[in-house]
Structure formats: C-alpha cells, structure tokens
Design an enzyme around this catalytic site. Structure first.
Site, PDB file in Angstrom:
ATOM      1  N   SER A 175       0.877  -1.075   0.109  1.00  0.00           N
ATOM      2  CA  SER A 175       0.141   0.066   0.072  1.00  0.00           C
ATOM      3  C   SER A 175       0.659   1.322   0.014  1.00  0.00           C
ATOM      4  CB  SER A 175      -0.999  -0.020   1.184  1.00  0.00           C
ATOM      5  OG  SER A 175      -1.960   0.933   1.034  1.00  0.00           O
ATOM      6  N   ASP A 387      -8.710  -5.176  -6.375  1.00  0.00           N
ATOM      7  CA  ASP A 387      -8.361  -4.147  -5.498  1.00  0.00           C
ATOM      8  C   ASP A 387      -8.684  -3.068  -6.127  1.00  0.00           C
ATOM      9  OD1 ASP A 387      -7.363  -2.208  -3.920  1.00  0.00           O
ATOM     10  OD2 ASP A 387      -5.025  -2.757  -4.298  1.00  0.00           O
ATOM     11  N   HIS A 443      -7.328  -5.620  -1.258  1.00  0.00           N
ATOM     12  CA  HIS A 443      -6.061  -4.817  -0.869  1.00  0.00           C
ATOM     13  C   HIS A 443      -6.046  -4.889   0.656  1.00  0.00           C
ATOM     14  CE1 HIS A 443      -3.600  -0.839  -1.049  1.00  0.00           C
ATOM     15  NE2 HIS A 443      -4.076  -0.733  -0.009  1.00  0.00           N
TER      16      HIS A 443
END
Length: 466
Positions: A175, A387, A443
């Site tokens: 991330s 995601d 994610h």
C-alpha cells in the site's frame, strides 16, 4: 561491590539509547507456548534518539541462518505492523470461529511468510502502533524523515543481531509503503557504497498493491472499474471522451465529465474499494456517522460502534468485523504486558492512525525504481486483481514505463492445480523484476488469498520466479 555502579550505569545508558529486546514466549488468546521465536523491542532513532520505534521480529521456521531477512513496512502511513502480522503474513491470526467481542482468540497461520523468511515487522513512522516519541517535535514527520528513521532503525537492529548480517536482505511492504520501500532500498544501497556499518547483504525488494505514482494510480480506478464489468460500455466511453482520460482533479466547468463521473460513482458506491466483491459498509457511532471506508473502526474508538452494510446489502457481512478484534486484543493490558509494551507511552492502540502529523512530500517513485533496476536488484511487485484502492491497471502502466525486456510473457501461475493469478518476468541484466496478479485478492492480497500469496513468495525467494 565496585561492579554495582558500573552495572547501574550500563542499564541507564541502555534505556537512554532506546534499546530493548525481549523474547515473547506466550500470548493471551493462543494456547500454550509459541512454536516460533518472537522478539519485540524498541530502538531509538533520530536526534537524541527521541523517537522510539517498536518492532516484532519472528525468526524463520525453516532455517533462520539461511533464509532471507525481510524488513516489513505496513502501509497507511500509520497502519500498525501488528495489522500486517495479524491479517496478512504473520505466524498467528484471529480464530473467528471461537472469538467473541470480549475475548478474541488466536490460531496459527498455516500460510505465514515466516515459514520461509525471518521478518522484522516495524511500527513506522512514529505514532504508528506502539512507536512513540518523547517530545511533540518527534511526531512531525514526512516521507524523507520516515525513510531516514527506518534506515537508522535497520542499521541499529542489525548491529544488535549480527548473526543476520549475512542473510539476504529484502525491504518489503504494501500500500502506501510503495513510496517508502523503494526510497529505503536505495538508501541502504547508498549506505553500503559509502562504507557505513554494518554492511547489509541487500538483494532486492518486495511490494504488494503499492502506491507508486499517486496521480496515475488513482486515475486508473475508472479504467479498472470498466475492465471488471462495473461500468457499462456506454458510460465508460462517454467518460473517457468527455474527461479526456483524466478522472481526478477534474475541472468543474467540464459539466459533461462531472456528470459522467457522478454516474461512475453511483455504479461503485456500494462496493468495498479494497475488494470489489464485498459490500461497502458504513460505521455508525453515537452522534456521528463515519463515511470514510479505509478504517472507520479507529474513529470514536471509546464509543460503541455499529457496523452496517449499505441499504442495498443489508444482510451482508462486513470485513470491518474482523478488524474490530485487533482493537480489543491489542488494547488488552495482558496482551501489552506479554508484548513488553512500555506503560504510558501511547494513549491507545489503533490499527491505522489517521491523526499523524505527516507531510506527504513524495508522490512519484518511478524514477527510484529505475535507479534500483540499474543497480541490479531483484524485485517482486504483486497486485490483488480485485483491489480498487491501487488497481493493477495503474501498476502495470508504471512497470511498462520502465522499458524492461520481457523474459517471460504474461502467463498464468497455479496453486493446487488452480489459476492463482498471472505473471510477467522482466529483465535488465543483472536486475530481474517479477510482476504478479493474485486472482480474487483485494487490498492487500495476502489478507484475501493467503495460500496463493504464500506459494508466490516461497517460489520467488527460492527460484527467482513464480
């Protein structure tokens, strides 16, 4: 008797330097002793070692002296290393079948990456997890300071653990750490060039669902939604034409584009951005309704929270239910005692701290990746293909911009006879970059597809390809 003053002095100096390492032999919620080596501690960094960075270190369950050493940085910025450990790649996680709101229980993770690697899970930057500063000035941080302090931490950690200095070293994260990891990897290599001690056996880096170029990554959400069948062909073609392919920072005077993007938002508003197969839930607390989907559970933590699916998915399960257990468990005094947390150093533990005094100074690290490729490092980049936070579409675009030679074209990779994702191997001698998608993952990918991601990392560490 003369030794006593020297012993006291040594203890005082050790505490002032911010060094403390303790072995954790058991954890509340997990029956019996730990079947793996877990160490926690603080290392002081920065001026006067004002910043105290907390870490969890888990030795490889296979061969600690031979397996890679990985420094893992969870994203955010401000998401605790414990979140990455519990929900992604660590050796234990919650047993949801037996957990209650008052007493979460743990179980071993069969797909922990610590089965093939030694991993340092670092609470960074300061203000994350159990890391803290002794002065308010220490909490003022940005991308460069975060990188510098993480590098200082790693140097000091290796000096305290010289037995791991020769292990292959990888800097890893997911991330928002897509910004920090490449910068830190480059800083480590430059430190080696400058002769700084200890010299690190740096071999490469690993990034999952990484933020890399903020503008491009966010702009790819609309093409991603179309490719996943969330938008009609007519709406997508209209938006692409009226917005000229630019879907962020839109000029409000472009009424056609604005109207198209409103329609796009209506198509996806009930979907969880982190995984488009799940419902978007709202969190309601007394006197407030929190609309942000990334980590609502940290808001008004001292008030009872009610997680509710949106109106169109009333009976659906919400992923935030899982996250609530981490707040209950990590806030337990017995847990903090077991982890050897310094009493009174943080007000309360939160999974992702959204109140950091953090200045976003870097929005694009593509050039850093280019430098690392020239320096000859291995890299694994992977994306959950469901995601929408950092879509694989944007990640593929910046990887393509590196202009690398394709050694193995786009192909399926398998786990237990099933397609687990697709991958491409790029080369620019002596560098190798592997890009992989993980089918059905969000994610971030290991939370949704732990078995597949464990197979991916194991193959990459051992064979250099997936």
């Amino acid at each position: 008797m003369k030794l006593w003053p020297l012993l006291c002095l040594a203890i005082c100096l050790l505490f002032r330097s911010g060094l403390s390492q303790r072995v954790v032999e058991s954890l509340p919620g997990l029956p019996g002793g730990l079947p793996f080596y877990l160490e926690t501690g603080y290392i002081g960094v920065g001026e006067s070692e004002d910043v105290q960075l907390f870490y969890y270190f888990v030795e490889s369950e296979r061969s600690p002296k031979d397996d890679p050493l990985v420094l893992w940085l969870t994203g955010g910025p401000g998401c605790s290393a414990l979140s990455g450990l519990l929900f992604e790649i660590g050796p234990f996680t919650f047993d949801y079948k037996t957990s209650t709101r008052s007493r979460p229980t743990l179980k071993l993770n069969d797909y922990s990456w610590t089965k093939v690697a030694n991993i340092i899970f670092l609470d960074q930057p300061v203000g994350t997890g159990f890391s803290y500063a002794n002065s308010w000035e220490g909490y003022n941080i940005n991308d460069y300071i975060s990188t510098t302090e993480s590098y200082e931490f790693l140097r000091k950690w290796l000096k305290l653990h010289p037995q791991f200095q020769s292990n292959p070293l990888y800097i890893a994260g997911d991330s928002y750490s897509g910004i920090i990891v490449p910068m830190l990897t480059l800083e480590v290599d430059k430190g080696n060039e400058a002769g700084l001690e200890p010299r690190m056996n740096l071999e490469g880096y690993v990034l999952g669902n990484p933020l890399t170029n903020k503008s491009s990554d966010l702009n790819s959400r609309v093409p991603f939604a179309y490719l996943k069948g969330l938008l009609s062909n007519e709406l997508y073609e209209s938006a692409k034409t009226n917005c000229n392919g630019e879907y962020i920072n839109v000029n409000e005077s472009n009424a056609d584009c604005v109207d198209d993007l409103k329609a796009v938002n209506m198509c996806v508003e009930n979907l969880y951005e982190a995984n488009i197969l799940e419902p978007n839930c709202v969190v309601q607390a007394p006197e407030s309704t929190v609309a942000d989907a990334r980590d609502r559970a940290l808001i008004n933590q001292d008030r009872p929270l009610v997680l509710r699916p949106t109106l169109r998915a009333r009976r659906a399960w919400c992923r935030e239910y899982n996250y609530l257990y981490s707040y209950i468990w990590a806030s337990d005094i017995a847990v903090q005692d077991a982890l050897h947390i310094r009493e009174g150093t943080i007000e309360k533990w939160v999974r992702c701290n959204k109140t950091l005094s953090y200045t976003y100074t870097v929005t694009d690290v593509v050039d850093v990746h280019k430098q690392l490729i020239k320096r000859g490092f291995r890299a694994l980049i992977y994306s959950g293909d469901h995601d929408k936070v950092i879509p694989y579409v944007g990640t593929q675009l910046w990887i393509d911009s590196l202009n690398l030679t394709i050694s193995e074209d786009w192909h399926a990779w398998f786990v237990n006879g099933q397609v687990a994702g697709y991958a491409t191997l790029y080369s620019s001698f002596p560098s190798l970059l592997t890009y992989a998608t993980v089918k059905g993952a969000g994610h971030t990918a290991p939370e949704y597809k732990p078995e597949q991601c464990f197979a991916m990392i194991s193959r990459w560490f051992d064979y250099f390809y997936i």
